[in-house]
Design a protein around this motif. Structure first.
Motif, PDB file in Angstrom:
ATOM      1  N   ASP A 266       0.845  -1.200   0.000  1.00 49.86           N
ATOM      2  CA  ASP A 266       0.000   0.000   0.000  1.00 49.86           C
ATOM      3  C   ASP A 266       0.883   1.253   0.000  1.00 49.86           C
ATOM      4  O   ASP A 266       1.860   1.323   0.758  1.00 49.86           O
ATOM      5  CB  ASP A 266      -0.891   0.025   1.236  1.00 49.86           C
ATOM      6  CG  ASP A 266      -1.979  -1.039   1.183  1.00 49.86           C
ATOM      7  OD1 ASP A 266      -2.344  -1.442   0.069  1.00 49.86           O
ATOM      8  OD2 ASP A 266      -2.434  -1.457   2.271  1.00 49.86           O
TER       9      ASP A 266
ATOM     10  N   PRO B 143       2.276   4.848   0.975  1.00 52.83           N
ATOM     11  CA  PRO B 143       2.216   5.533   2.275  1.00 52.83           C
ATOM     12  C   PRO B 143       1.073   6.540   2.289  1.00 52.83           C
ATOM     13  O   PRO B 143       0.809   7.212   1.288  1.00 52.83           O
ATOM     14  CB  PRO B 143       3.579   6.218   2.381  1.00 52.83           C
ATOM     15  CG  PRO B 143       4.117   6.269   0.991  1.00 52.83           C
ATOM     16  CD  PRO B 143       3.555   5.087   0.279  1.00 52.83           C
ATOM     17  N   GLU B 144       0.392   6.645   3.425  1.00 53.00           N
ATOM     18  CA  GLU B 144      -0.762   7.540   3.525  1.00 53.00           C
ATOM     19  C   GLU B 144      -0.386   8.995   3.312  1.00 53.00           C
ATOM     20  O   GLU B 144      -1.207   9.812   2.875  1.00 53.00           O
ATOM     21  CB  GLU B 144      -1.442   7.358   4.878  1.00 53.00           C
ATOM     22  CG  GLU B 144      -0.566   7.641   6.084  1.00 53.00           C
ATOM     23  CD  GLU B 144      -1.267   7.387   7.400  1.00 53.00           C
ATOM     24  OE1 GLU B 144      -1.021   8.151   8.347  1.00 53.00           O
ATOM     25  OE2 GLU B 144      -2.064   6.435   7.470  1.00 53.00           O
ATOM     26  N   GLU B 145       0.889   9.321   3.604  1.00 49.73           N
ATOM     27  CA  GLU B 145       1.360  10.703   3.396  1.00 49.73           C
ATOM     28  C   GLU B 145       1.221  11.137   1.937  1.00 49.73           C
ATOM     29  O   GLU B 145       1.057  12.315   1.643  1.00 49.73           O
ATOM     30  CB  GLU B 145       2.817  10.838   3.833  1.00 49.73           C
ATOM     31  CG  GLU B 145       3.051  10.763   5.326  1.00 49.73           C
ATOM     32  CD  GLU B 145       3.226   9.353   5.829  1.00 49.73           C
ATOM     33  OE1 GLU B 145       3.607   9.184   6.996  1.00 49.73           O
ATOM     34  OE2 GLU B 145       2.999   8.397   5.052  1.00 49.73           O
TER      35      GLU B 145
ATOM     36  N   PHE C 287      -1.155  10.799  -0.034  1.00 47.66           N
ATOM     37  CA  PHE C 287      -2.477  11.330  -0.354  1.00 47.66           C
ATOM     38  C   PHE C 287      -2.793  12.618   0.414  1.00 47.66           C
ATOM     39  O   PHE C 287      -3.896  13.160   0.303  1.00 47.66           O
ATOM     40  CB  PHE C 287      -3.533  10.260  -0.064  1.00 47.66           C
ATOM     41  CG  PHE C 287      -3.298   8.991  -0.835  1.00 47.66           C
ATOM     42  CD1 PHE C 287      -3.604   8.906  -2.185  1.00 47.66           C
ATOM     43  CD2 PHE C 287      -2.715   7.891  -0.230  1.00 47.66           C
ATOM     44  CE1 PHE C 287      -3.370   7.748  -2.913  1.00 47.66           C
ATOM     45  CE2 PHE C 287      -2.462   6.726  -0.931  1.00 47.66           C
ATOM     46  CZ  PHE C 287      -2.788   6.653  -2.282  1.00 47.66           C
ATOM     47  N   LYS C 288      -1.816  13.070   1.200  1.00 55.88           N
ATOM     48  CA  LYS C 288      -1.958  14.325   1.930  1.00 55.88           C
ATOM     49  C   LYS C 288      -1.188  15.460   1.271  1.00 55.88           C
ATOM     50  O   LYS C 288      -1.334  16.622   1.645  1.00 55.88           O
ATOM     51  CB  LYS C 288      -1.469  14.158   3.375  1.00 55.88           C
ATOM     52  CG  LYS C 288      -2.261  13.143   4.186  1.00 55.88           C
ATOM     53  CD  LYS C 288      -1.674  12.981   5.581  1.00 55.88           C
ATOM     54  CE  LYS C 288      -2.439  11.943   6.393  1.00 55.88           C
ATOM     55  NZ  LYS C 288      -1.845  11.741   7.735  1.00 55.88           N
TER      56      LYS C 288
ATOM     57  N   VAL D 124      -3.142   4.679  -8.612  1.00 53.12           N
ATOM     58  CA  VAL D 124      -2.644   5.561  -7.562  1.00 53.12           C
ATOM     59  C   VAL D 124      -2.635   7.018  -8.028  1.00 53.12           C
ATOM     60  O   VAL D 124      -3.105   7.919  -7.317  1.00 53.12           O
ATOM     61  CB  VAL D 124      -1.236   5.144  -7.096  1.00 53.12           C
ATOM     62  CG1 VAL D 124      -0.664   6.164  -6.109  1.00 53.12           C
ATOM     63  CG2 VAL D 124      -1.270   3.766  -6.450  1.00 53.12           C
TER      64      VAL D 124
ATOM     65  N   LYS E  18      -6.032   8.494  -8.230  1.00 56.27           N
ATOM     66  CA  LYS E  18      -6.573   8.794  -6.904  1.00 56.27           C
ATOM     67  C   LYS E  18      -6.003  10.112  -6.366  1.00 56.27           C
ATOM     68  O   LYS E  18      -6.717  10.911  -5.776  1.00 56.27           O
ATOM     69  CB  LYS E  18      -6.250   7.649  -5.940  1.00 56.27           C
ATOM     70  CG  LYS E  18      -6.855   7.826  -4.557  1.00 56.27           C
ATOM     71  CD  LYS E  18      -6.584   6.621  -3.669  1.00 56.27           C
ATOM     72  CE  LYS E  18      -7.188   6.823  -2.286  1.00 56.27           C
ATOM     73  NZ  LYS E  18      -6.934   5.646  -1.400  1.00 56.27           N
TER      74      LYS E  18
END
Length: 269
Positions: free
Chosen positions: A179, A181-183, A185-186, A237, A240
């Motif tokens: 997955d 890293p969530e960063e 999408f920030k 990705v 998104k």
């Protein structure tokens, strides 16, 4: 007897003048001399102020003033008041002008600007190394630019090239089994750039890479179906995120970097 006082006078911060004066003083073991730095002398009123202070202290002046009219005024005023004064910048500037035939910019503080530019470049290069290949996701939010793409899309050399332009770059590899890293999408989408490549080109690059390492070029890493799977994941990705995508299939690193820099600068204007 009071210790001799030398006023270090400059039209910038005075670091150069102070360094040269200290080097000279060291040849006298200091001899109890006192230095007083007088920076940002930008007009004749400032020079008059310096002259008054030096006269009261019975001191001398060591100065770096790049504007000819300021150097001339300082010299004339010091001579009139009988104050010992040394021009640390003028003679070498005049000699360089005579030697090269070039006209000096006469802009205060350029050495400091050059130093700042150099250290910004070093800082950006160190940043690119530290946050290369997604090794620390925290760098994503600190970066000026974030590059994403599958393996062998020139993320690392591109990061280093942009770092030499004083841009802090983090890059993140995309792998279907991991997955993102969530960063990622920030980050503001205008800071993020997806690096796209054709399956055939990537297949060729990866096969050549495996051969250079003495490995079997039929490994799954270079399998065309596996590559298409990775590129499909890449598309999901970047869609998104909504970030710009650059096709690097037939682009040199320099070309891709120019596209990114132009886009980045426009987004900030």
């Amino acid at each position: 007897m009071n210790s001799p006082i030398i006023y270090v006078v400059s039209d910038s911060v005075g670091e150069t003048a102070e360094l040269v004066t200290k080097a000279a003083i060291s040849q006298f073991n200091g001899s109890g001399m006192t230095l007083k730095r007088f920076p940002y002398v930008e007009d004749k009123e400032h020079i008059e102020e310096v002259i008054s202070l030096v006269s009261l202290d019975n001191g001398m002046i060591a100065y770096t003033l790049v504007k000819p009219e300021m150097r001339t005024f300082m010299k004339e005023r010091a001579e009139k008041e009988g104050i010992p004064a040394v021009d640390l910048m003028g003679p070498i500037m005049d000699k360089i002008q005579e030697f090269t035939g070039k006209i000096p910019l006469c802009e205060p503080g350029l050495v400091r600007k050059l130093d700042e530019d150099y250290f910004k470049k070093v800082e950006a290069i160190e940043f690119a190394v530290k946050y290369d290949d997604g090794r620390d996701p925290r760098g994503i939010l600190k970066a000026d630019i974030v590059l994403i793409g599958v393996s062998r899309t020139s993320k690392t050399p591109l990061s280093q090239y942009l770092a030499h332009k004083r841009l802090k770059v983090a890059n993140v590899p995309l792998v279907p089994e991991v997955d993102p890293p969530e960063e990622l999408f920030k980050v503001p989408k205008e800071k993020c750039f997806g690096l796209k490549i054709s399956p055939e080109k990537l297949n060729h690059i990866r096969r050549e890479r495996l051969i250079s390492l003495g490995l079997n070029d039929q490994a799954s890493y270079a399998n065309i179906n596996r590559i298409k799977e990775e590129l499909d994941f890449f598309e999901k990705v970047v869609n998104k995120i909504g970030c710009p995508v650059i096709d690097v299939t037939n682009k040199a690193v320099e070309e891709t970097a120019n596209v990114i820099i132009n886009y980045f600068q426009k987004s900030r204007s």
